[in-house]
Design an enzyme around this catalytic site. Structure first.
Site, PDB file in Angstrom:
ATOM      1  N   TYR A   1       1.448  -1.783  -2.292  1.00 49.13           N
ATOM      2  CA  TYR A   1       2.247  -1.563  -1.047  1.00 49.13           C
ATOM      3  C   TYR A   1       1.390  -0.498  -0.278  1.00 49.13           C
ATOM      4  CZ  TYR A   1       6.148   0.062   1.797  1.00 49.13           C
ATOM      5  OH  TYR A   1       6.805   0.429   2.836  1.00 49.13           O
TER       6      TYR A   1
ATOM      7  N   ASP B   1      -5.814   3.765  -1.649  1.00 48.92           N
ATOM      8  CA  ASP B   1      -4.696   3.968  -1.283  1.00 48.92           C
ATOM      9  C   ASP B   1      -4.137   5.159  -2.235  1.00 48.92           C
ATOM     10  OD1 ASP B   1      -2.016   4.624  -0.953  1.00 48.92           O
ATOM     11  OD2 ASP B   1      -1.383   2.625  -0.245  1.00 48.92           O
TER      12      ASP B   1
ATOM     13  N   LYS C   1       2.768  11.860   0.624  1.00 45.91           N
ATOM     14  CA  LYS C   1       3.644  12.544  -0.451  1.00 45.91           C
ATOM     15  C   LYS C   1       3.162  13.899  -1.114  1.00 45.91           C
ATOM     16  CE  LYS C   1       4.919   7.742  -2.286  1.00 45.91           C
ATOM     17  NZ  LYS C   1       6.156   7.537  -1.705  1.00 45.91           N
TER      18      LYS C   1
HETATM   19  N1  HOZ Z   1       8.274   3.379  -0.167  1.00 48.90           N
HETATM   20  C1  HOZ Z   1       8.962   4.058  -0.887  1.00 48.90           C
HETATM   21  C2  HOZ Z   1       9.049   3.531  -2.338  1.00 48.90           C
HETATM   22  N2  HOZ Z   1       7.710   3.196  -2.764  1.00 48.90           N
HETATM   23  C3  HOZ Z   1      10.304   4.253  -0.472  1.00 48.90           C
HETATM   24  C4  HOZ Z   1      10.531   5.309   0.113  1.00 48.90           C
HETATM   25  C5  HOZ Z   1      12.085   5.812   0.198  1.00 48.90           C
HETATM   26  O1  HOZ Z   1      13.094   4.851   0.523  1.00 48.90           O
HETATM   27  O2  HOZ Z   1      12.243   6.927   0.535  1.00 48.90           O
END
Ligand code: HOZ
Length: 428
Positions: A144, A239, A267
């Site tokens: 992802y 990534d 992050k």
């Molecule tokens: N993209 C996040 C999981 N890998 C989710 C982010 C969220 O819901 O805060």
């Protein structure tokens, strides 16, 4: 534990926010029940609207590597906020965090800040396409890279959780330029390159996958990707939104001694504020506007509050080299404890772990790619998730997400968690 007020708040949220949440995986759809509404957090703990204390293994999906409300970050934000919250003009702070990031991460000369990991990856492939003058990219099933159009093809994380790895709204024209390969399978990557000779701009990969559970690369996978990219004039994009500044100061490039051409961050680099970034050697980064033809911009990019938070976080990680070892030790302790109790309770499982990332899969076979991650028993995961919630432990409400270990967790917290897993897994 009771979650009455959270349920009420969720019902209210559903009236005005689609699904009651601003990011789908938060909605508990994959596990049933209603999301927990947070009131505050400190260190390793979340405090919810019902007055419960939960040990947190999500940590805002990665950023809070040193625990919630980490004082140097909070203080830096408070001090900056008093001086104005956004200017849309350069500040010295941006150069300071850029210089520190460039010093910490191998093989990058310049870095551009954006507001999220999605933006970082989206901009990185635009840059790669502009630089190579090619259109296609290779991504791996189950990886992802945020929710921009090119990546919502067999995407991991929330996308798989809801069974819609390919999203309506992504045009066929866009989808045709995203080629899919199998994670940890170099022969498959070779075949995709062979079938698209001289057309591929970039291979984008989570060098340690974290959106189909935690899946480390098998021996030689990253090195093999590096060689294939070099031989074929393809840019290799790591990534490192999850792994950057988490698995080592210099991320996976440092840990596995493999050079990427472009690296994406998110992050941890923002210390819990909305920050993403992408970085590369000067030759590639100078292709970006205003020096080069590839356009990329943002009113809030380099925002002073976000930069202050990120700088305080990176400074701490840079100054204390013992943090990463401590995190790894805590993760290994937790993994060993879980392994022991699940075996004793005759549960079928696999634990994947690397550094401060860990995931528990309810399947006996090695979990090395999307297909094997999808074999996990979701009914058992649901019982596991809700059982732990009742014990005051919060893991991601999806079997496809890695857990993130924070330095704020104590060994008592870990022991408590292992005992809770013992209790819960007896009921499977
Ligand atoms: N993209 C996040 C999981 N890998 C989710 C982010 C969220 O819901 O805060």
């Amino acid at each position: 534990m009771l979650y009455k007020r959270s349920s009420q708040l969720f019902a209210e949220a559903e009236q005005v926010i689609p699904g009651g949440v601003n990011s789908p995986v938060r909605a508990f759809k994959a596990v049933g029940g209603t999301p927990i509404f947070v009131k505050s957090a400190k260190g390793a703990y979340l405090y919810d609207e019902d007055g419960n204390r939960l040990i947190d293994y999500i940590n805002s999906w990665g950023p809070m590597i040193l625990g919630h409300a980490f004082e140097p970050v909070v203080n830096a934000v408070i001090e900056k906020a008093k001086l104005g919250t956004s200017f849309g003009m350069p500040t010295e702070l941006e150069t300071q965090i850029a210089a520190l990031a460039v010093a910490m991460v191998p093989n990058i000369d310049k870095i551009r800040f954006v507001n999220s990991g999605t933006e970082a990856c989206m901009s990185a492939i635009r840059l790669a396409r502009g630089f190579t003058k090619r259109d296609k990219i290779i991504k791996f099933a189950g990886c992802y890279h945020g929710h921009s159009d090119s990546f919502l093809i067999q995407a991991g994380s929330g996308a798989i959780t809801f069974g819609s790895p390919n999203s309506p709204g992504v045009t066929a024209g866009t989808a045709k330029d995203t080629l899919l390969a199998t994670y940890n399978d170099l022969e498959n990557v070779k075949a995709v390159i062979e079938a698209n000779k001289n057309e591929i701009a970039a291979i984008i990969v989570e060098p340690v996958a974290g959106n189909m559970g935690c899946i480390p690369p098998v021996n030689g996978f990253l090195e093999g990707l590096r060689t294939l990219c070099t031989e074929n004039g393809i840019l290799l994009i790591f990534d490192e939104v999850m792994t950057g500044f988490r698995l080592a100061k210099g991320g996976v490039q440092e840990l596995f001694d493999v050079d990427a051409d472009i690296v994406c961050f998110g992050k941890v680099i923002g210390g819990g504020l909305p920050v993403g970034a992408f970085a590369a050697r000067a030759e590639i980064m100078n292709y970006l506007a205003p020096l080069g033809p590839v356009y990329q911009a943002g009113t809030l990019s380099g925002n002073p509050l976000a930069m202050a938070a990120g700088l305080a976080m990176l400074q701490t990680l840079n100054e204390d080299a013992t943090i990463f070892q401590r995190l790894e030790d805590k993760t290994a302790y937790l993994a060993a404890g879980i392994d022991k109790v699940l075996k004793a309770n005759k549960v079928v499982f696999t634990i994947n772990t690397i550094g401060s990332m860990i995931s528990v899969h309810f399947d006996a076979n090695p979990v090395v790619n999307f297909k094997s991650a999808a074999n996990g028993d979701n009914e058992t995961f649901k019982k596991f998730f809700h059982g732990l919630l009742q014990e005051g432990i919060y893991i991601a409400p999806s079997a496809y997400e890695t857990w993130f270990i924070t330095d704020a967790l104590t060994y008592e917290d870990l022991d408590f968690t292992i005992q809770a897993i013992d209790k819960v897994s007896k009921t499977f």
